[in-house]
Structures are given as structure tokens and as C-alpha cells.
Design a protein around this motif. Structure first.
Motif, mmCIF file in Angstrom:
data_model
loop_
_atom_site.group_PDB
_atom_site.id
_atom_site.type_symbol
_atom_site.label_atom_id
_atom_site.label_comp_id
_atom_site.label_asym_id
_atom_site.label_seq_id
_atom_site.Cartn_x
_atom_site.Cartn_y
_atom_site.Cartn_z
ATOM 1 N N ARG B 74 -2.291 -3.737 9.533
ATOM 2 C CA ARG B 74 -2.813 -4.289 8.273
ATOM 3 C C ARG B 74 -3.947 -5.269 8.543
ATOM 4 N N GLU B 79 -5.853 -2.375 2.930
ATOM 5 C CA GLU B 79 -5.382 -1.507 1.833
ATOM 6 C C GLU B 79 -4.518 -0.374 2.395
ATOM 7 N N SER B 80 -3.515 0.031 1.613
ATOM 8 C CA SER B 80 -2.606 1.089 2.051
ATOM 9 C C SER B 80 -3.339 2.420 2.135
ATOM 10 N N GLY B 92 1.827 7.882 -0.196
ATOM 11 C CA GLY B 92 1.232 6.564 -0.335
ATOM 12 C C GLY B 92 1.026 6.163 -1.790
ATOM 13 N N LYS B 259 5.837 -1.429 6.367
ATOM 14 C CA LYS B 259 4.837 -1.543 5.301
ATOM 15 C C LYS B 259 4.137 -2.902 5.325
ATOM 16 N N HIS B 263 -0.753 -0.136 7.424
ATOM 17 C CA HIS B 263 -1.237 0.432 6.160
ATOM 18 C C HIS B 263 -0.817 1.881 5.984
ATOM 19 N N PRO B 265 1.542 5.248 5.350
ATOM 20 C CA PRO B 265 2.727 5.537 4.528
ATOM 21 C C PRO B 265 3.976 5.701 5.400
ATOM 22 N N ASP B 293 7.822 5.559 0.869
ATOM 23 C CA ASP B 293 6.830 6.385 0.188
ATOM 24 C C ASP B 293 7.301 7.823 0.030
#
Lengths: 349, 349, 349, 349
Positions: B74, B79-80, B92, B259, B263, B265, B293
Motif C-alpha cells: 500500500r 488505491e486498491s 476488488g 488488505k 492493494h 484483492p 473480495d
């Protein structure tokens, strides 16, 4: 093998069964209960033939138990058990949320915490007066003074009290104040303590040991039931794991596993299970979704100043937000969160 | 340290940075991406000073990465990430449910299974053509024939295919058919395979090894990203535990933990995580509540006759009931279940 | 079930047995060996009746194997196996000590190390050319150049070479140089690699995976034997533990446990088993006392400058002192340390 | 931080130091010892400045302890501690072998066992009168009668007695008979029991818990020392493992690890460590080679009829053969086996 006597069986009938068991080469263990007396056999009873005993006067039933534990098993009692503490908080129906600080630190701290968790909708207050600490030089709890403060918090908020006992003598003192006596993970196989709690008869919250199998946990509960106290709630709180990223390895599968094996209620402790504040809320939601009968969660008015377990304690506002989530998850699965005693059910509309 | 080049940086600029890194005594590892090229430093770069490089032509940014993994963190990408497979199934965002049998056994078996999980609302089909089995004498999968049957099942149902590759050569064959290539727990640290998958560029489902820490798992994912393939989904499937009551110890806390750190899923596999059919549904619900996810679930038309993993495979009707529960839990938390490709969203009203 | 054909059984006889097995509903797996062909049955063969097959032409014996592994078991072969590498170093008789650096780093480093361990009495030289590293950014070994340096070290010292292969393609390259091919813990269940090594026929050092049971390890060895290569030595190198004070949890009990279950030689790796230099010598002594057939020990000329595993590498003088201790412990138990090839036995008087 | 007072420091000087510590915001914990009083600081004392206290009257030394444990550490006391029980059996010099049955079952059984282990050269007799058993229905030991039989066995053989106490009340009773009080693995973190044993002052054999790190074990020992009892011997007896092939995972590396961290003697229990009779002898030899100060081994006259732990108990003749091996291994490493009290040293020539 368990011999279940009829309701109203006489002592003479019980003695006769015990004598018969002794003659068969086993040791009888009479377990009087409120409804009926059961008589267990000590020793390897796998090949025992109970036909003769089944025909004796006063005998209701002979049960061949295939598991090492007996009275805690679903084989012994198919319907789920409920355990009620204080003024009407019942484990085994709706979700029970026990919340509060790791340790009782001061009057202000415990009252602030109690009011905060009450406001958020907790069902009971946790807080340690006697603390088992790895180091003899760590804060060991306020002891008897802590118990008094817990009693004060109960008067102020109406929340029943859940607190830990560490030894036989302490159990007596804790029993005078607590609504539910907690056995910590380190003491799960302190059989002397378990027997004492069995005799005291107060509701017990029995936490799983760090290396205990589910069978080990159920056998420890069996010690309490064998002394005549059926008011036992089990707690998954994480086992020893290999990844230092979390404090313990939270074995949430234990919840549905135990519920299949035993009739006792099961709660989960995501605070100790993870040891990391940001992981408590997701794992609390997960525990509800997995079917837990309740949660025990550490909440502290000022976690950054807590004398113990600050890193895993929620801020009051985090706990409040979590409670809202838990109600939604519970509702999605057809359950509800038990309201704080003395309050009307929360209106979810 | 990572040196991020500007979008549009020239090869000469990249070469110049690499030369400068070499002169500093480190080995540069250029990692071309779609948007920009990043250049990592091999070796213990904890005390490196990147000031000089930060001023070179074409350099957008110098990032000091404090974790052993870099591109998956991260810190590197806040951002994921989303990963899309087949005709519009995206990890995601909403919950993705991959379902199907452990192994492809026959045309009838895989088509029956595919239609059943499609009818229940699964987003993708799983099924092994190449099976890593502890014993050389166990069923090892149908191989190339299994891949053909999976392709047939996709044509019949529209479901994208997730299936495992066990070695470099197999990865090539699997990549021709599969929409997503699975790396099994036993191969999580098969770095040769990871590099091959990084170069193939197909979406990868990377399962956690039985004794892997989360950092180990993220480092394995880093191998794939370092080869230029960012389409990686991680999977918690249980670690080795000490209680034989379950097949593995399902470490669901890994989901929120990952998580927070990465980033990428994350999906959960309650079938392998528990190994017990009756525990799959509660732990699938728990995984959704914990923030997964997606899920990967074993479903077999006739589990009692399965060639592998029968004891943990759901009957189709159990899977259908579970999907209904998952939709409710997801909805309670503000999410939805990704519908099967080609279908309208499920109406929950 | 295993069907053992007579020495000299014809292909037609083997085919006839395979057909008979197929008609019984099982899959035959012919396993040709130097002395005789064995035919295993794939599938759950617990209730198979081999009476009919026992009477067929060319059949020497029908063996009912109760363990999941077969050819590696003591049931299948009661006498202990010996595995010889290079010029007369044999595992399974006297103690074999493999020593050297984690990685080949340079000509000077590997030659210095090889001479040092030779001088101290090591039987073989270890050194990684291809290194499986958790991070893609860590030193990955010198590859083909490393193999050349190992060959050079062998020419200089006469020590046979033990080095790791990480994938099918690498195994071919390693096999051209190495006297014994090592499979690392991370690849213990890389079945594709195991099959390749089974076909290559070179002696294999198979290390236990971090979460592998002994049965898992023996099943992985079975993959190699099932391809016709009986030259397998097993290695205990520690499993994943919960105490960060050591790198792994060295499961030394595995040594006598395996020796009771299997006829294959077993060595121990106290360097990876502990990960701490000061613990290597006591645990090396302990391994000998527990009955290990050999040891693999990391020794580096300058551990503080090693590119990998420096913290667990012995200084040459520590290794030399350890060798003297190992000879004493071995002698106390009626064994000896295999001398370096080309040297006269060490005079202990 | 530890403040070590001079030999002969007055109570007024000690009180003054305590007051100074209190004023600094810490809680002083005076720990009177035979030679000198030490005063520990409770709380996070990492940044405390002890300069002022170092100059106070009666202060010999201020020690900054970097480990969570203090008095048990090598930092606190560099020289190895010896612990003597009964008539001259001393842990911390030559090898001490404690042997005997898991439980005292009858006069004949314990006397036969005691004579057998005495004949083989054991230094002390083990045998449980109070048994912690996972199930309340298993044999729980003979209790007070068992203690009487142990006293009888001591009179008959001269062997000092090592037996377990499970709770505060039992500890008092056990202390009246035993030469050394054992704390079982399940009670390693029963702090109430540890404090009681600290006050009783009798030698303690503290077994490692099933999920305890070495730091946890040393902190539990610290509880006993903090109460003024320095006569503590630590015991490695296996931790919880994942392979059901052995009862526990015997972590023999703990022996040299502890000896580096602490000055206390360390013994190993290969009977519980493995749980399998055939593995006891090799692992007992290994423990000696690893540097253990002693062993505790289960021996039963008729293991097949033992009421507990029969599968891991040696036959007397096996124990006798093992003792011969242990003498050889010890001798090879420059040590000897402590002879049975009242006997001349065994002549090894």
C-alpha cells in the motif's frame, strides 16, 4: 458410559448402581444435577456392557458416549444450552456483547468505559481485577479494589460484570461480585480452579488455551459440569501462531466446530484473537457471521494510556460504530443483538 | 528503494538511472509497467541515499520502501487494485464467488457442476486439470483433457475458468485455456513458476502456503509483479494447525490484515480452510463479513463419489442456499455479490 | 498393493499383470527398477484382493502396504539403504558431513571454503548456485557461473558437490555438475521437480518442508522412487515454529522417527534448523547422538560478509572444533565420521 | 532496571532507595536474597536514568536489564546456578537422571520401579501423586497416599523424590514430602502456584508450557525467583506440534538456547517430548549431546499395564541400557552422569 438416573431416583438406587459399576471393575462418578443424577464410569469404558445396569431400579437410560468428553457433548444433550447472567442477559439466544477495558485501572476509567459501552449497546461489562501477566513486574491488577469498582460500575449502568479469577482463593472473592467468572487461556487446564468453579455454581466464561485442541477445551468444560455447574460459556480467543503480524492466530472455525460438538454457548474474543485494533472490527463481524453466540471486546476510554492491551483496545466511538455493523450482520442472518439490560430493544427501522 | 520513471521516460533515461545505481554498488532491476517504468534496487538498500538519482532526467519519484515487499504494498500504491477475468468478472469491487469441483473428472461431471454453480449465481468456475497430490499414486487429474472439458464448460455456461498450473511447462498449456491461473499452496514459493506466470501476464490466483507468513505471501506476489504482471489475487486457504478436527487452520484474520498491507484483492477458500463440509458455509459467511473480495468454494454434483476432496465439497443445493446467505451478509455491509456473467443483477427485493 | 515381478520377468508378463489390475478397476503403475519391476495400484486399494494376481506368471510377491507411502517404507524394504555420491562417499554407514557456504559467491570464496571444510574433515561440499529467496530483490545466486565454480572446487579438493535445483530446467543443468541434487524445503512438494529428479537418476537430498509431516516427506520421496530413482537421502531442517528466538523449530525427533518408518538415510541441517551460529554445534552433536546418518552445515570463510545466511554460518575454526566433537560422539555410539575422499581415516588415538 | 544493594545494606537504606524509585514514578519491588537485596522496578523502565540512585548509600550496583526477565538472566548472574536436592544430587554440574513411573499406582509398583531405576544408576525418583489429566474421568493419582508411598520409596532406595503439585494447597502437602516440586506444562503460567512455590523455597522443576516461548518460560521462572526462591531447574518437554506421529514436538534446541540466556540448569524430558517408547532413547542421548544438565525419563515395571503414559514408558532393562549409552555420550563430551546417592561413582574403565 453414562448412566442417567430417573428424576426422583433415590439415593439407595444411586448407590446400588454405583456398587454394580464397582463390581464390574470400574469407578463410578456420580454427578448430581438439578433434574437428574448421572453416573459416569472412570477408566477405559469402551467395551463395557451396560445391559445389566440398564435394567436396574431408578435407571432412566444408559448412554454410550463415543467422545472423551461426555456431559458437554451434543450426544449427551442435543438441545442448545442457554446461560443467563445478571438481570436477564442470556447466552445462547441473541448475540451477547461483553465489552470494557482489559484491566480496571481507576474509578473514573471503569465508569467512563462502562457508560460508553452501555451507550453503544453492550450487554455486559468486562474488566480485570486480577490479571495474569507473563512478567511478575507488569501491572497485576487492582485486586479487591478492582472488584469494588466493578460493583460500582454495575450499580451505575446496570451491566452485569464478567471478570477473571486466577486461583481457588481468588475465585471465592470474585464470585461474591461477578455475574460471570472468566477463566483465562493460561488457566484453561488449571483443574483445581475448574473444580472450584464447578462447585461455586456461578456462570463461567472458559477461554481456550493457546495450544488447546477443541477436545481439550471441551474436556476442561467437562471438569466444571462434572462438579454440577452447567452454566458454562466457551470462548475462542486465538491460539499460538507462527506469524508475528498478529498476537494470536484467531481460530474462528472453532465456533461452528464447537457448536456441532457441544450444546454449550460459544463466544469469540477478536481483541485477543488478533491483538491489533484495526483487525478487531472485521473479525468481530466475521465471528457473528460464523455463528458465535456473543463477543467479548476490549474498549478503553483512552487506549493509548491503557496499562495493558492498549494496542488492541477500541476507542469508544469505534466500538459504537462496530455495534451498528454487528446489528446489521446479525439481522441479515436472522438474529439480533441482545440489548443492554433495562433498555428496550434497539429499533433497527 | 524504488525509482519511478516519468510516463514517457526514454530508454536512454532509464539506462542512465540503471548505470547510476550500478555505480552506487547496487544492482538495478528495471520493472516496465503499462504506465511507467520502475527501477528497483537489489541488495540491502536500507541506507542508500537516492537524492542524486531523484534529480536525474526522466525520474518522477524516489520511494523508500520500508517493507521487504515493494510493488504489492500500500505504500507503493495506495488505491486498491482490481483484477478482471473473462467477460467482465472483476475482483476488488463486489464479491466474486468461484465455485466448482476440486478436479475435472468427466464431461458429465464438470458440465453438471458448472450449470449448478451458474444457476446458484457463481461468478466463475473452478476445477483442477493438473492436481498436486501428496501421493504419486493418487488421482493426478485429467491433464490436457481436463483443460478441454473446462473450455467446453465455459462455452456452455459463460463462466470464466480458474484452474491450477503446477510447473513452467504446464503454465503455458493452462494459460491457453484458463481465464485465471491458480498457484496452489504447495507451490507458493516455487519461484520459477511465479516468474513464468509473471511473464505470461494472465491473471493469477496465488494461494498462501501452509506455513507462509503474510510477508512471505506478499513477497511471492512480488515475484509476479516484478516480472510485469500486476493481475494478482491473493487467497487465504488455511495454514497448518495442531488440531486434527479440521484439515487446516483457517486464518481468516489474514483477509483484513492483507488488505491493510497490500492493494491486491484477497479471496478466501473455506473449503480447504476447514476441510469439513458443515463448516464451509459458516466460514464462507465469516469471510464475507471480514471483508474478503471473494470466495473459492468446492461444489460437486455427487461429493460422495468425488475422486478428491469429497468430504469438503458442498452439494449443489447447499451451495445455492449459501449464495442466498452470502448476498444477505454482503448487503448488510454495503456490498453485493457479482452476478454470473451475462446475467442481470440478482434482484434482492 | 504392490505387485513385485520376478527378476527377469518379461514385458508380456508385466503387461498381463497390468491388464488384470485394470480389469479389477484400478490403475496399474509399473515401476521398473534395476533388479525387478514393481507394479503399484493407484486409487484406494485398501480392500483389494491380490490372490489372483499372486498366482500369475512372473509375479514374485504381492505386498499389502498399510502406509500411504510404499517403496520408501520399511515394510517394502527392511534393510537400510545406502546412497553413494562422487568418489566413494556413502550415506547410510558412517556419518557423512556436508559443509560449505550457503551460496557460491566468488571463486575465492568457494575455494577458501572448500579447502577449509576439507581440512576439517568434511565429506562433501555444499554451496548454492541457484538460490530460492523469499524476495525477488535478494541475491539469487550466480547460476551457471556458480556451477562452474563448484566444479572447480571439486577438482581442487576432491570433495563431491551437493547443490540445489529449483525447477525442471535447472535440474538438468545442475545434474551435469552436481554429485547430489538438493531439493529445498520450499520445493518439497514441487511434484514436477521431484518427477524430473526421479528420471534423472542422480542422488537427491530431499529437505523437509516447513509444514510437512513425516508422512508428507516420505510421500515426496516416493515420487522420486516411483520414477525409478532409489538414491534419495532425507533431510530434517526445522519446521515453522512460534518462537522467534530461532529461525525454525528443529524437529530432531524426526531422525529416529523416519529411520523407523523408512529405509532411506536421514541427515540433519542444524544451520537452518536453528538459524543461530551458537546453536549449530550443540544441535549438530545432538543430531549425531539421535542417530542421524549425516549433517549438512553452513561454513563461510567470512560469515559477517556472507550474501546469505551469515548469521547461521560457522567460522572455519568453529567447524573444525565441531568436527572433533562429532568424532567423539560418533565413536561413543560405535560409529565413525566418513573421512574426506582421498584421505586416510582420521586417527582418533 | 535492578538496583543491587550492598551485602549488609540496612533496611533504612533499602527503604530510601524504594522511596526514590517511587518518586521517579515507578513501583519498587524489593527482592531480598541470601547475599544481598535487589530492588526491581515495575513498569516500562526502558528509559529510566538510574544515575542518582547509583550514588545512594548502600547501593552496590545499578543494572540495566534489556530482557523482560531479570533475575533469571545471564545478564543478572553470569555464572551458572547449581540446584541441590536431597542428599547431594546437584543439577548444574554432572548429568542428573530422574526416572520413574508417570504415576504412583501402588506400593509394589513404586518400590519395584524405584529399585530398578536405582540399580540402573538414576539420581532421583519421579512419580506423580497428583496428576493433571485432560479428562475428569481419567485416573487422577493417589493423592496423599501417593506421597506416602514416595516417602517409603525414598527410605528404601535413598533416591530423592520429584513429584508434581497442581495448586496452592497441594503445594504445601507436596512440599512436606518431596525433595523437588514439579510444575507441569499446563500450570507453567499458573502464577498463583508459582508465587506459592517461590515462598515455600523448595527446589522447583518448572516444565515449559505447550505453547510457551523461551521468554515465557523464563518469565515464569522469574515469578519464583522474585519471591526469593532461586532453586529453579527448567525443563523442555515438547511443544504442541502439527504431526500426530509424535505426542509433542520436542524442541531440543531450547536446551542450548536457554543456557545462553539464563544461568539456571536445564533438563529435558524425552518421554513427554516424543510420547513414543522407541524414540525416548535416541532423544535422551541427543539431549545430553545438546548440553542438557539432566533428563527426566518415564520408566515403569510393566508399561503395558500402566494407568497413564504406558506408551512412552521404558521397560527397566531399556532404561538400564540407555544409562550405559548416556554415560558414554557424556564422557565423550567431558561430563559424567551423577551417581545414585550413596553409591560410589561408576567406574567407566
Amino acid at each position: 458410559m453414562l448412566v442417567v438416573m430417573q428424576h426422583g431416583a433415590t439415593q439407595a438406587q444411586i448407590d446400588a448402581v454405583c456398587s454394580a459399576i464397582t463390581e464390574m471393575g470400574y469407578t463410578p462418578v456420580p454427578m448430581p444435577g438439578e433434574q437428574r443424577t448421572a453416573i459416569g464410569l472412570v477408566g477405559n469404558d469402551r467395551e463395557v456392557d451396560g445391559t445389566g445396569i440398564g435394567g436396574m431400579a431408578g435407571v432412566a437410560q444408559v448412554i454410550y458416549v463415543t467422545k472423551p468428553f461426555k456431559q458437554v457433548s451434543r450426544e449427551w444433550k442435543a438441545e442448545s444450552t442457554t446461560v443467563t447472567i445478571g438481570p436477564g442477559v442470556t447466552f445462547g439466544r441473541d448475540l451477547v456483547v461483553i465489552a470494557g477495558p482489559c484491566s480496571v485501572e481507576s474509578e473514573q476509567q471503569i465508569l467512563t468505559a462502562a457508560r460508553a459501552v452501555r451507550a453503544a449497546g453492550a450487554s455486559a461489562l468486562r474488566g480485570g481485577a486480577y490479571k495474569p501477566r507473563s512478567s511478575p513486574y507488569s501491572f497485576q491488577g487492582l485486586g479487591a479494589d478492582g472488584l469494588k469498582l466493578l460493583a460500582l460500575a454495575r450499580r451505575e449502568t446496570g451491566l452485569p460484570i464478567v471478570t477473571e479469577a486466577m486461583d481457588d482463593e481468588g475465585a471465592q472473592r470474585v464470585a461474591e461480585v461477578a455475574d460471570m467468572i472468566q477463566v483465562g487461556a493460561r488457566n484453561m487446564q488449571n483443574y483445581s480452579l475448574l473444580r472450584t468453579l464447578g462447585r461455586l455454581g456461578k456462570p463461567v466464561l472458559l477461554k481456550r488455551g493457546m495450544a488447546a485442541t477443541i477436545t481439550d477445551l471441551l474436556l476442561s468444560a467437562e471438569y466444571i459440569l462434572a462438579e454440577g455447574n452447567p452454566h458454562v460459556v466457551l470462548c475462542e480467543r486465538g491460539v499460538r501462531g507462527f506469524d508475528a503480524a498478529t498476537r494470536n492466530l484467531f481460530d474462528l472455525t472453532a465456533v461452528p466446530l464447537i457448536k456441532g460438538m457441544s450444546h454449550l454457548p460459544v463466544v469469540a474474543d477478536p481483541s485477543h484473537g488478533t491483538g491489533v485494533r484495526s483487525l478487531v472490527a472485521p473479525m468481530a463481524r466475521a465471528a457473528v457471521a460464523a455463528g458465535a453466540d456473543g463477543l467479548i471486546i476490549e474498549v478503553h476510554p483512552t487506549p493509548e494510556r491503557a496499562l495493558s492491551d492498549g494496542a488492541q483496545s477500541l476507542f469508544p466511538e469505534q466500538f459504537s460504530a462496530l455495534m451498528a455493523e454487528l446489528r446489521k450482520v446479525a439481522e441479515a442472518l436472522g438474529r439480533a443483538v441482545t440489548p443492554s439490560p433495562g433498555t428496550a430493544p434497539v429499533d433497527l427501522g
